[in-house]
Design a protein around this motif. Structure first.
Motif, mmCIF file in Angstrom:
data_model
loop_
_atom_site.group_PDB
_atom_site.id
_atom_site.type_symbol
_atom_site.label_atom_id
_atom_site.label_comp_id
_atom_site.label_asym_id
_atom_site.label_seq_id
_atom_site.Cartn_x
_atom_site.Cartn_y
_atom_site.Cartn_z
ATOM 1 N N GLN A 106 -107.380 -27.573 -84.810
ATOM 2 C CA GLN A 106 -107.170 -28.802 -85.569
ATOM 3 C C GLN A 106 -106.575 -29.379 -86.507
ATOM 4 O O GLN A 106 -106.157 -30.756 -86.960
ATOM 5 N N ASN A 107 -105.499 -28.756 -86.223
ATOM 6 C CA ASN A 107 -103.900 -28.683 -86.829
ATOM 7 C C ASN A 107 -102.413 -29.334 -85.944
ATOM 8 O O ASN A 107 -101.901 -29.721 -86.019
ATOM 9 N N HIS A 108 -103.280 -29.280 -84.052
ATOM 10 C CA HIS A 108 -101.899 -29.168 -83.119
ATOM 11 C C HIS A 108 -102.908 -30.692 -82.548
ATOM 12 O O HIS A 108 -102.940 -29.853 -81.197
ATOM 13 N N GLN A 109 -103.769 -31.573 -82.118
ATOM 14 C CA GLN A 109 -103.775 -32.540 -81.106
ATOM 15 C C GLN A 109 -104.798 -31.754 -80.644
ATOM 16 O O GLN A 109 -105.077 -32.470 -79.430
ATOM 17 N N GLY A 110 -105.555 -31.229 -80.958
ATOM 18 C CA GLY A 110 -106.767 -30.639 -80.458
ATOM 19 C C GLY A 110 -107.151 -29.990 -78.977
ATOM 20 O O GLY A 110 -108.163 -29.326 -78.621
ATOM 21 N N THR A 111 -106.079 -28.951 -79.232
ATOM 22 C CA THR A 111 -105.565 -28.414 -77.656
ATOM 23 C C THR A 111 -104.719 -26.929 -77.880
ATOM 24 O O THR A 111 -103.460 -26.946 -78.727
ATOM 25 N N LEU A 112 -104.510 -26.038 -77.212
ATOM 26 C CA LEU A 112 -104.396 -24.970 -77.546
ATOM 27 C C LEU A 112 -103.534 -25.203 -76.035
ATOM 28 O O LEU A 112 -102.673 -23.549 -75.831
ATOM 29 N N CYS A 113 -102.930 -25.962 -75.620
ATOM 30 C CA CYS A 113 -102.116 -25.807 -74.218
ATOM 31 C C CYS A 113 -100.970 -26.161 -74.170
ATOM 32 O O CYS A 113 -100.249 -27.434 -75.305
ATOM 33 N N CYS A 114 -100.079 -25.351 -74.169
ATOM 34 C CA CYS A 114 -99.230 -25.151 -74.429
ATOM 35 C C CYS A 114 -97.838 -26.680 -73.819
ATOM 36 O O CYS A 114 -97.319 -26.778 -74.013
ATOM 37 N N HIS A 115 -98.553 -27.206 -71.987
ATOM 38 C CA HIS A 115 -97.787 -28.061 -71.903
ATOM 39 C C HIS A 115 -97.554 -29.274 -72.259
ATOM 40 O O HIS A 115 -97.246 -29.963 -73.064
ATOM 41 N N ILE A 116 -99.227 -29.653 -73.176
ATOM 42 C CA ILE A 116 -99.165 -30.730 -74.254
ATOM 43 C C ILE A 116 -97.714 -30.904 -75.400
ATOM 44 O O ILE A 116 -97.461 -31.476 -76.104
ATOM 45 N N HIS A 117 -98.093 -29.906 -75.806
ATOM 46 C CA HIS A 117 -96.769 -28.911 -77.028
ATOM 47 C C HIS A 117 -96.006 -29.402 -77.199
ATOM 48 O O HIS A 117 -94.696 -30.007 -77.604
ATOM 49 N N GLN A 119 -94.581 -31.479 -73.961
ATOM 50 C CA GLN A 119 -94.001 -32.600 -73.407
ATOM 51 C C GLN A 119 -93.211 -33.439 -74.048
ATOM 52 O O GLN A 119 -92.450 -33.452 -75.289
ATOM 53 N N GLY A 120 -91.972 -33.221 -73.028
ATOM 54 C CA GLY A 120 -90.997 -33.802 -73.507
ATOM 55 C C GLY A 120 -89.776 -33.565 -73.911
ATOM 56 O O GLY A 120 -88.908 -34.010 -74.865
ATOM 57 N N MET A 121 -89.962 -32.166 -74.347
ATOM 58 C CA MET A 121 -88.781 -30.495 -74.807
ATOM 59 C C MET A 121 -88.306 -30.476 -73.464
ATOM 60 O O MET A 121 -88.880 -29.624 -73.058
ATOM 61 N N ASP A 122 -86.737 -29.910 -74.606
ATOM 62 C CA ASP A 122 -86.019 -29.087 -73.082
ATOM 63 C C ASP A 122 -86.515 -28.127 -74.246
ATOM 64 O O ASP A 122 -85.593 -27.480 -75.002
ATOM 65 N N LEU A 123 -87.271 -27.611 -73.101
ATOM 66 C CA LEU A 123 -87.408 -25.757 -73.522
ATOM 67 C C LEU A 123 -85.684 -24.680 -73.850
ATOM 68 O O LEU A 123 -86.730 -23.783 -74.755
ATOM 69 N N LEU A 124 -85.236 -25.084 -73.551
ATOM 70 C CA LEU A 124 -83.826 -24.527 -74.712
ATOM 71 C C LEU A 124 -83.649 -25.346 -75.004
ATOM 72 O O LEU A 124 -82.497 -24.588 -76.136
ATOM 73 N N SER A 125 -84.489 -26.544 -75.933
ATOM 74 C CA SER A 125 -83.511 -27.782 -77.518
ATOM 75 C C SER A 125 -83.378 -26.823 -78.017
ATOM 76 O O SER A 125 -84.756 -25.396 -78.797
ATOM 77 N N GLU A 127 -85.637 -28.567 -81.027
ATOM 78 C CA GLU A 127 -86.526 -28.658 -80.924
ATOM 79 C C GLU A 127 -87.788 -27.705 -80.484
ATOM 80 O O GLU A 127 -88.846 -27.515 -81.852
ATOM 81 N N HIS A 128 -87.883 -27.422 -79.892
ATOM 82 C CA HIS A 128 -88.011 -26.447 -78.499
ATOM 83 C C HIS A 128 -88.773 -25.364 -79.885
ATOM 84 O O HIS A 128 -89.783 -24.159 -79.371
ATOM 85 N N LYS A 129 -87.887 -24.831 -79.538
ATOM 86 C CA LYS A 129 -87.660 -23.053 -80.514
ATOM 87 C C LYS A 129 -88.421 -23.152 -81.802
ATOM 88 O O LYS A 129 -89.425 -22.728 -82.312
ATOM 89 N N LYS A 130 -87.738 -24.538 -83.062
ATOM 90 C CA LYS A 130 -88.354 -24.432 -84.224
ATOM 91 C C LYS A 130 -89.811 -25.147 -83.539
ATOM 92 O O LYS A 130 -90.869 -24.131 -84.949
ATOM 93 N N GLN A 131 -90.625 -25.521 -83.732
ATOM 94 C CA GLN A 131 -92.296 -25.872 -83.218
ATOM 95 C C GLN A 131 -92.590 -24.623 -82.821
ATOM 96 O O GLN A 131 -93.494 -23.942 -83.607
ATOM 97 N N CYS A 132 -92.232 -24.139 -81.462
ATOM 98 C CA CYS A 132 -92.737 -22.364 -81.268
ATOM 99 C C CYS A 132 -92.432 -21.161 -82.425
ATOM 100 O O CYS A 132 -93.112 -20.768 -82.739
ATOM 101 N N VAL A 133 -91.053 -21.567 -83.231
ATOM 102 C CA VAL A 133 -91.362 -20.398 -84.364
ATOM 103 C C VAL A 133 -92.165 -20.730 -85.479
ATOM 104 O O VAL A 133 -93.488 -20.037 -85.901
ATOM 105 N N ALA A 134 -92.427 -22.210 -85.433
ATOM 106 C CA ALA A 134 -93.802 -22.788 -86.480
ATOM 107 C C ALA A 134 -94.913 -22.053 -85.756
ATOM 108 O O ALA A 134 -96.395 -21.722 -87.006
ATOM 109 N N PHE A 135 -95.266 -22.147 -84.602
ATOM 110 C CA PHE A 135 -96.153 -22.231 -84.292
ATOM 111 C C PHE A 135 -96.901 -20.729 -84.676
ATOM 112 O O PHE A 135 -97.966 -19.928 -85.054
#
Length: 163
Positions: A106-117, A119-125, A127-135
């Motif tokens: 409900q909070n994240h695009q209707g999906t559990l899929c990491c690939h979707i979340h 998408q377009g991010m550098d996994l070493l960035s 931005e990616h780390k900030k999102q994953c820490v929040a999740f």
């Protein structure tokens, strides 16, 4: 098991240990639940979460934060005997796991899929780390709330200091 817990502390500890690079998302959640709710939880349960980061072994399938949260729920509410599909513990654990993952959807695009979340991010960035820490924090918080609700633990809502 502790009789009173701080939801805020569970969230903070999970986020912080992931942020500093100590554990990945799934491990951080189990570790924080162990530290803040049941220090007698076998440390091997944290190790059991080690294959789930970055969507299960870096496959970018189901978000590792959800996997870690479900592992923690299983510890408290799952079964350890082959009692069949009608077992009340099995049913309860699955209901809680469903509630947990549905809140994420409900909070994240209707999906559990990491690939979707990611998408377009550098996994070493950052931005990616900030999102994953929040999740990670979100799922640690939700898991702690479910555990507290179901086990009728006292929740300290007045904690202002983060230990």
């Amino acid at each position: 098991m502790k009789k009173e817990i701080s939801i805020k502390q569970v969230q903070y500890d999970a986020e912080e240990i992931f942020r500093i690079g100590g554990f990945y998302c799934s491990e951080a959640i189990v570790s924080s639940i162990r530290k803040n709710i049941d220090p007698d939880m076998p440390v091997e349960l944290v190790a059991s979460a080690s294959g789930f980061p970055i969507g299960v072994g870096r496959s970018k399938c189901m978000c590792g934060a959800i996997s870690g949260a479900v592992i923690a729920l299983g510890y408290f509410f799952g079964r350890n005997e082959p009692t069949g599909g009608a077992d009340s513990k099995s049913k309860k654990c699955m209901e809680l796991a469903y509630e947990l993952q549905e809140s994420f959807r409900q909070n994240h695009q209707g999906t559990l899929c990491c690939h979707i979340h990611v998408q377009g991010m550098d996994l070493l960035s950052g931005e990616h780390k900030k999102q994953c820490v929040a999740f990670t924090g979100e799922m640690a918080r939700k898991t702690a709330k479910l555990i507290a609700r179901e086990l009728e633990l006292k929740v300290n809502y007045n904690d202002v200091e983060v230990r």
